[in-house]
Scaffold this active site. Structure first.
Site, mmCIF file in Angstrom:
data_model
loop_
_atom_site.group_PDB
_atom_site.id
_atom_site.type_symbol
_atom_site.label_atom_id
_atom_site.label_comp_id
_atom_site.label_asym_id
_atom_site.label_seq_id
_atom_site.Cartn_x
_atom_site.Cartn_y
_atom_site.Cartn_z
ATOM 1 N N GLY A 53 0.755 -1.246 0.000
ATOM 2 C CA GLY A 53 0.000 0.000 0.000
ATOM 3 C C GLY A 53 0.788 1.302 0.000
ATOM 4 O O GLY A 53 0.213 2.354 0.225
ATOM 5 N N ASP A 79 -5.890 -5.315 -5.098
ATOM 6 C CA ASP A 79 -4.815 -6.318 -5.015
ATOM 7 C C ASP A 79 -5.433 -7.673 -4.719
ATOM 8 O O ASP A 79 -6.525 -7.761 -4.143
ATOM 9 C CB ASP A 79 -3.791 -5.963 -3.929
ATOM 10 C CG ASP A 79 -2.439 -6.637 -4.190
ATOM 11 O OD1 ASP A 79 -1.496 -5.932 -4.605
ATOM 12 O OD2 ASP A 79 -2.335 -7.877 -4.020
ATOM 13 N N ASP A 95 -8.761 -9.524 -8.604
ATOM 14 C CA ASP A 95 -7.775 -9.812 -9.640
ATOM 15 C C ASP A 95 -7.956 -8.777 -10.757
ATOM 16 O O ASP A 95 -9.078 -8.598 -11.254
ATOM 17 C CB ASP A 95 -8.081 -11.239 -10.148
ATOM 18 C CG ASP A 95 -7.058 -11.736 -11.136
ATOM 19 O OD1 ASP A 95 -6.337 -10.907 -11.721
ATOM 20 O OD2 ASP A 95 -6.989 -12.961 -11.337
ATOM 21 N N ASP A 120 1.876 -0.871 -10.044
ATOM 22 C CA ASP A 120 3.241 -1.284 -9.699
ATOM 23 C C ASP A 120 3.281 -2.810 -9.619
ATOM 24 O O ASP A 120 4.057 -3.392 -8.871
ATOM 25 C CB ASP A 120 3.591 -0.631 -8.342
ATOM 26 C CG ASP A 120 5.025 -0.860 -7.930
ATOM 27 O OD1 ASP A 120 5.882 -0.972 -8.817
ATOM 28 O OD2 ASP A 120 5.287 -0.931 -6.713
ATOM 29 N N LYS A 160 4.605 -0.275 -14.058
ATOM 30 C CA LYS A 160 5.944 -0.876 -14.026
ATOM 31 C C LYS A 160 6.145 -1.724 -15.275
ATOM 32 O O LYS A 160 5.233 -2.421 -15.713
ATOM 33 C CB LYS A 160 6.055 -1.770 -12.783
ATOM 34 C CG LYS A 160 7.496 -2.160 -12.476
ATOM 35 C CD LYS A 160 7.637 -3.459 -11.744
ATOM 36 C CE LYS A 160 7.068 -3.558 -10.365
ATOM 37 N NZ LYS A 160 7.923 -3.025 -9.311
HETATM 38 N N1 SAM Z 1 2.873 -0.679 -5.154
HETATM 39 C C1 SAM Z 1 2.870 -1.525 -3.987
HETATM 40 C C2 SAM Z 1 3.339 -0.686 -2.832
HETATM 41 O O1 SAM Z 1 3.877 0.376 -3.094
HETATM 42 O O2 SAM Z 1 3.150 -1.107 -1.695
HETATM 43 C C3 SAM Z 1 3.742 -2.754 -4.172
HETATM 44 C C4 SAM Z 1 3.174 -3.704 -5.180
HETATM 45 S S1 SAM Z 1 3.912 -5.288 -5.114
HETATM 46 C C5 SAM Z 1 5.458 -4.973 -5.860
HETATM 47 C C6 SAM Z 1 3.081 -6.186 -6.385
HETATM 48 C C7 SAM Z 1 1.664 -6.589 -6.038
HETATM 49 O O3 SAM Z 1 1.057 -7.058 -7.242
HETATM 50 C C8 SAM Z 1 1.531 -7.742 -5.054
HETATM 51 O O4 SAM Z 1 0.925 -7.293 -3.874
HETATM 52 C C9 SAM Z 1 0.632 -8.763 -5.769
HETATM 53 O O5 SAM Z 1 -0.338 -9.357 -4.928
HETATM 54 C C10 SAM Z 1 -0.023 -7.893 -6.824
HETATM 55 N N2 SAM Z 1 -0.586 -8.628 -7.969
HETATM 56 C C11 SAM Z 1 0.074 -9.484 -8.795
HETATM 57 N N3 SAM Z 1 -0.808 -9.981 -9.709
HETATM 58 C C12 SAM Z 1 -2.023 -9.417 -9.457
HETATM 59 C C13 SAM Z 1 -3.315 -9.538 -10.061
HETATM 60 N N4 SAM Z 1 -3.522 -10.342 -11.119
HETATM 61 N N5 SAM Z 1 -4.347 -8.820 -9.559
HETATM 62 C C14 SAM Z 1 -4.134 -8.013 -8.479
HETATM 63 N N6 SAM Z 1 -2.939 -7.860 -7.872
HETATM 64 C C15 SAM Z 1 -1.892 -8.557 -8.346
#
Ligand code: SAM
Length: 309
Positions: A53, A79, A95, A120, A160
């Site tokens: 977050g 997320d 998702d 991200d 990203k």
């Molecule tokens: N931007 C966030 C922060 O600043 O705290 C960090 C994000 S983290 C690098 C990547 C996130 O992408 C993870 O929490 C993962 O659960 C989410 N994610 C990956 N595939 C996803 C999907 N299909 N739908 C939703 N979230 C997804």
């Protein structure tokens, strides 16, 4: 290793804790905003792949700012994982590849489109670079897809990206929808990482494009022989999923008889090489004089003198 050693090695890790950010990646969004003025005039924002977050925290602090502004601002964070609550941020545990998630975002904005979508997102990294790059690209395309459902014309999408070998295809896919696509690497993103961020400005989908969540790679109802999509979607949807599909794939093996009505006939090269460096080896092989691994080879002079040239 002492508790402070990571604080010494990683200035952003240390500052994130000192300034109360949930992750060091907060600085990436802050630095992107410094460079591109992302938050100007934004009232509705979506944070895709938001957990834990820190980007939502940045949106909350920057967009809501003073008390009197906080009422008009709406922020939605999506997320797969649950995250601890944040002021002014509505969470959807869902998702980003699902249409139901897009509909939930729209419902929260009471039918109004978003001004800004940030993502991200990252899959769990496997360490196999080609696989990681491919999955990251698919996640970016999924983020773009859901963005086409919720973003207003003229809006901004930030995501990203891994700058791998297929990155130019991704730029082409993004350029279908945005008049300006720029790649940026904030100082807080480590140089050793192939991570960067695409800044897609001025959302302007092709005339007639209907947002579509289907992905021909995953959608079993999509007929590869007969593309049943209509208008610009006929070209854009498969291009988004798989790149250009309009000609033979140079990495695939095809049967010799491509056309059932024509029999295959070998065609020699139009202009064979005049005197290639491998000519001598070809002659030796033709005369069965090329050294084999398990048989003693003749000295070259002897082999050449035996040869029927
Ligand atoms: N931007 C966030 C922060 O600043 O705290 C960090 C994000 S983290 C690098 C990547 C996130 O992408 C993870 O929490 C993962 O659960 C989410 N994610 C990956 N595939 C996803 C999907 N299909 N739908 C939703 N979230 C997804």
């Amino acid at each position: 290793m002492g508790r402070s050693s990571k604080d010494k090695r990683d200035i952003y890790y240390r500052l994130a804790k000192e300034e109360g950010w949930r992750a060091r990646s907060a600085f990436k969004l802050l630095q992107l905003d410094e460079e591109f003025g992302l938050f100007k005039g934004v009232k509705r924002a979506v944070d895709l792949c938001a957990a834990p977050g820190s980007w939502s925290q940045v949106l909350s602090r920057k967009l809501r700012g003073k008390e009197e502004k906080s009422e008009e601002v709406k922020i939605v964070a999506v997320d797969l994982q649950a995250m601890a609550p944040l002021p002014g941020v509505t969470q959807i545990q869902g998702d980003i590849t699902k249409i139901s998630t897009a509909l939930e975002i729209i419902r929260h904005f009471e039918g109004q489109p978003a001004d800004l979508v940030v993502c991200d997102g990252a899959p769990d990294v496997t360490g196999l670079h080609d696989v990681d790059e491919y999955i990251q690209a698919q996640l970016l395309l999924a983020a773009l897809n859901i963005t086409t459902h919720v973003l207003k014309p003229g809006g901004t999408f930030v995501a990203k990206i891994f700058r791998g070998k297929d990155v130019t295809l991704l730029y082409s896919q993004l350029k279908i929808f945005f008049s300006s696509v720029t790649c940026a690497k904030p100082r807080s993103s480590r140089n050793s990482s192939i991570e960067a961020f695409v800044m897609c400005q001025n959302y302007s989908p092709p005339v007639g494009y209907v947002p579509n969540m289907s992905n021909p790679l995953l959608d079993h109802s999509y007929d590869v022989d007969f593309n049943q999509l209509e208008g610009p979607n006929r070209i854009i949807v498969p291009f988004l999923a798989c790149g250009d599909l309009s000609a033979f794939d140079s990495d695939q093996t095809y049967p010799l008889q491509l056309d059932a009505s024509k029999e295959y006939k070998y065609t020699p090269p139009t202009q064979p090489p005049i005197r290639p460096p491998y000519q001598q080896a070809c002659q030796l092989r033709k005369n069965n004089l090329l050294a084999k691994e398990d048989s003693p080879s003749l000295p070259l002079d002897e082999a050449l003198s035996n040869m029927d040239i």
